[in-house]
Design a protein around this motif. Structure first.
Motif, short mmCIF file in Angstrom:
data_model
loop_
_atom_site.label_atom_id
_atom_site.label_comp_id
_atom_site.label_asym_id
_atom_site.label_seq_id
_atom_site.Cartn_x
_atom_site.Cartn_y
_atom_site.Cartn_z
N ALA A 164 11.81 -8.15 -25.75
CA ALA A 164 11.43 -6.84 -25.21
C ALA A 164 11.32 -5.84 -26.35
CB ALA A 164 12.46 -6.36 -24.18
N LYS A 165 10.46 -4.85 -26.16
CA LYS A 165 10.31 -3.79 -27.14
C LYS A 165 9.91 -2.51 -26.41
CE LYS A 165 5.51 -5.18 -28.20
NZ LYS A 165 4.57 -5.60 -29.28
N VAL B 2 18.29 -7.71 -24.34
CA VAL B 2 17.32 -8.62 -23.76
C VAL B 2 17.98 -9.97 -23.50
CG1 VAL B 2 16.43 -9.43 -25.98
CG2 VAL B 2 14.96 -9.47 -23.96
N VAL B 3 17.69 -10.56 -22.36
CA VAL B 3 18.26 -11.85 -21.96
C VAL B 3 17.66 -12.96 -22.83
CG1 VAL B 3 18.33 -13.54 -20.08
CG2 VAL B 3 18.71 -11.11 -19.61
N PHE C 195 19.26 -1.53 -24.63
CA PHE C 195 18.18 -0.77 -23.99
C PHE C 195 18.77 0.25 -23.01
CE2 PHE C 195 16.03 -4.46 -25.59
CZ PHE C 195 14.75 -4.03 -25.89
N PHE C 196 18.22 1.46 -23.07
CA PHE C 196 18.70 2.56 -22.25
C PHE C 196 17.56 3.03 -21.35
CE2 PHE C 196 21.32 2.34 -25.93
CZ PHE C 196 22.58 2.77 -25.56
N TYR C 197 17.77 2.88 -20.05
CA TYR C 197 16.75 3.26 -19.06
C TYR C 197 16.62 4.78 -18.99
CZ TYR C 197 14.53 3.83 -14.47
OH TYR C 197 13.71 4.20 -13.44
N GLN C 198 15.36 5.26 -18.92
CA GLN C 198 15.10 6.68 -18.80
C GLN C 198 14.54 7.05 -17.42
OE1 GLN C 198 15.97 8.68 -21.53
NE2 GLN C 198 16.79 6.70 -22.18
N ALA C 199 13.47 6.41 -17.02
CA ALA C 199 12.84 6.72 -15.73
C ALA C 199 11.71 5.75 -15.49
CB ALA C 199 12.31 8.15 -15.72
N PHE D 271 12.00 3.60 -21.58
CA PHE D 271 13.26 3.20 -22.18
C PHE D 271 13.41 3.76 -23.58
CE2 PHE D 271 13.74 0.05 -18.90
CZ PHE D 271 15.08 -0.34 -18.94
N THR D 272 14.63 3.74 -24.07
CA THR D 272 14.89 3.82 -25.50
C THR D 272 15.69 2.58 -25.88
OG1 THR D 272 16.99 5.02 -25.24
CG2 THR D 272 14.99 6.35 -25.45
N GLN D 273 15.69 2.28 -27.19
CA GLN D 273 16.47 1.14 -27.69
C GLN D 273 17.23 1.59 -28.93
OE1 GLN D 273 14.19 -2.19 -29.10
NE2 GLN D 273 15.90 -3.61 -29.02
N ASP D 274 18.49 1.15 -29.05
CA ASP D 274 19.25 1.53 -30.23
C ASP D 274 19.17 0.43 -31.30
OD1 ASP D 274 21.12 -0.45 -29.60
OD2 ASP D 274 22.65 0.95 -28.92
#
Length: 550
Positions: free
Chosen positions: A385-386, A379-380, A442-446, A434-437
């Motif tokens: 973000a969550k 997140v910038v 953050f990892f975009y899914q769709a 998204f997913t977040q580690d």
């Protein structure tokens, strides 16, 4: 933040105290539907601030008055030159056409010095800039006119035809002033040359509206996201300051239209914030032409979509891009294969990012030294973000959920019930999965809706379906996005023909030509399949997920 004008001082009161058009303010969502705003410490913005005045004042105070600001193959304007031209255009708008604060002005043009000057002048004069992409047809322009209700339009002289058609069909638009026509009577060039450049910037309140950006979403019915002077200035303090970190000696190039908030920020607002310059080409970009221009111009920052980086890689390897140091990708998902291909060709790590028209610009990104494979970034600074479930509860790391964002910018639609879907409990929901580690990446899914993103352009399936259904051979149709190695996704139409029509190659070409004639060319279906019937529920609802299945 100092808001002293580069050459004049603004009166210490808001434009709202003078004659003001309240159209936009009166059509904002109820305050309880507004996003909650959170600002970085030290980024306080005064209650009275005109975005364009602040940008020029900043440049002058930092000693950039004589530095290049806007470049093309024909002319280079310094910050002082550009301010003079912007003020002359603002004089034309206010003195000759009676523009008052809050009036909407439609801007139609490609990326050019003329388009940039026009946009800046509208906002300096207190107007609301409403930019439309140059590819839009009369139907789409008519929808924007109906929503924004502008009285005045500034249009590139080469793009008048479709706008004049839209005007002829009725609506509020009364006057169209062409620009980029040097000696034509009634053109902005001729009118502004008659002015002296003595113009006091409109003393807007920072919460007055500066721009209206249209996005069709998934329904095809345009939504107008509005942003204030405060919003854009706050955005300058976020991603540009903490991730991009442009410098005054940077030369910026790129393909996103100024009508996109991605292009407006990257190719005008953020370079001005840094005291840098922007190069606008006189010819349409192709991957090879962009690489050659980057080399010829000495560009140091490039903005474009993943598709273009992938197509540019071979030419970059061939021609070289020795001055290029920062490359920004947004508008669609950046595949790791494309990132690596570009890095192998140039040695440059692409800065990925996700933003939204509704949020003005990028809110998740990472600098080149913090890239993690597969992730868009963190997140910038300035934003939070969550990833949440349907109830709004945060999901565990690694689990797919909906992205929720809060920060200094946020969504406010003009008079639109869809505001309730985008903002909930003060959080913005851009519509992405998204997913977040555990490290905050953050990892975009769709997309969590039916929006088709092809080569950086947003296409709404229902809008394309509506166009296809107007062809006499089409009985039914469904439109979805399907994966594509080059464009990320392409528009695919599934068509049921009326009796007596054949689903052959000639029919495919005819339907594609039909859509191109009705809508912007990037919306046409690159793939068409003919079916005997479409998959529907018992209640008749089209099951688009079945069309997406291989």
């Amino acid at each position: 933040m100092n808001t002293t004008s580069a050459s004049t001082s603004a009166p210490a009161h808001s434009a709202a105290s003078a004659q003001t058009d309240r159209f936009v303010h009166d059509r904002l969502p109820p305050p309880d539907q507004w996003p909650r705003r959170v600002y970085l410490p030290g980024s306080d913005i005064p209650e009275q601030a005109n975005l364009v005045e602040v940008l020029f004042s900043r440049a002058f105070q930092n000693g950039h008055a004589d530095r290049p600001m806007l470049r093309s193959d024909r002319i280079t304007l310094s910050y002082a030159d550009a301010l003079d031209r912007v003020k002359r255009i603002a004089q034309v708008l206010t003195e000759d056409f009676g523009l008052v604060p809050g009036n909407r002005v439609l801007l139609r043009g490609g990326n050019s010095i003329g388009m940039a000057l026009a946009w800046l002048a509208v906002v300096l004069a207190g107007g609301v800039a409403v930019a439309g992409m140059p590819l839009l047809r009369a139907k789409e322009l008519g929808e924007i006119i109906a929503k924004a209700q502008p009285l005045l339009a500034l249009c590139d002289g080469a793009l008048l035809e479709e706008l004049e058609i839209a005007q002829s069909r009725g609506g509020t638009l009364q006057t169209i002033i062409p620009f980029n026509l040097m000696n034509a009577p009634g053109s902005m060039a001729v009118l502004s040359a008659q002015k002296d450049g003595h113009f006091t910037p409109c003393p807007t309140a920072s919460d007055d509206i500066a721009l209206m950006a249209f996005t069709s979403g998934t329904t095809g019915s345009p939504k107008a996201a509005v942003h204030s002077h405060r919003d854009v200035l706050a955005a300058c303090e976020a991603w540009p300051r903490h991730v991009l970190q442009a410098r005054p000696d940077d030369i910026v190039m790129g393909s996103p239209p100024l009508a996109f908030t991605f292009g407006l920020g990257g190719l005008l607002i953020f370079p001005m914030w840094a005291g840098a310059s922007v190069y606008y080409p006189s010819i349409p970009y192709t991957p090879e032409a962009m690489v050659q221009l980057i080399q010829q111009v000495g560009a140091t920052i490039c903005y474009t979509a993943p598709t273009f980086y992938r197509q540019m890689a071979a030419f970059a390897r061939l021609h070289g891009v020795p001055d290029l140091r920062l490359c920004v990708s947004a508008g669609e998902s950046l595949p790791d294969a494309t990132r690596q291909l570009w890095k192998d060709a140039t040695g440059i790590e692409i800065i990925d990012g996700i933003g939204a028209t509704e949020m003005f610009h990028i809110f998740i990104s990472s600098s080149p030294g913090e890239v993690r494979p597969g992730a868009i970034g963190k997140v910038v600074p300035g934003y939070t973000a969550k990833v949440v479930d349907d109830s709004g509860a945060e999901v565990p790391h690694g689990h797919i959920g909906r992205l929720a964002v809060i920060g200094p910018t946020g969504c406010r639609y003009l008079d639109d019930e869809r505001q309730r879907n985008y903002v909930k409990d003060g959080w913005n929901f851009p519509g992405d999965a998204f997913t977040q580690d555990a490290d905050g990446y953050f990892f975009y899914q769709a997309r969590d809706d039916d929006l088709i993103i092809t080569a950086g352009y947003n296409v709404a399936g229902p809008e394309v379906e509506d166009a296809l259904l107007k062809h006499p051979a089409v009985a039914e149709c469904g439109v979805v996005g399907v994966p594509d190695a080059d464009r990320g996704m392409v528009v695919k139409a599934f068509v049921v023909l009326r009796p007596g029509h054949t689903g052959d190659a000639a029919q495919v070409k005819a339907l594609q030509a039909h859509v191109k004639a009705m809508l912007a060319p990037f919306k046409y279906p690159r793939q068409i399949a003919f079916l005997l019937q479409l998959p529907r529920t018992e209640t008749g609802k089209l099951q688009r997920f079945k069309l997406r299945q291989p």
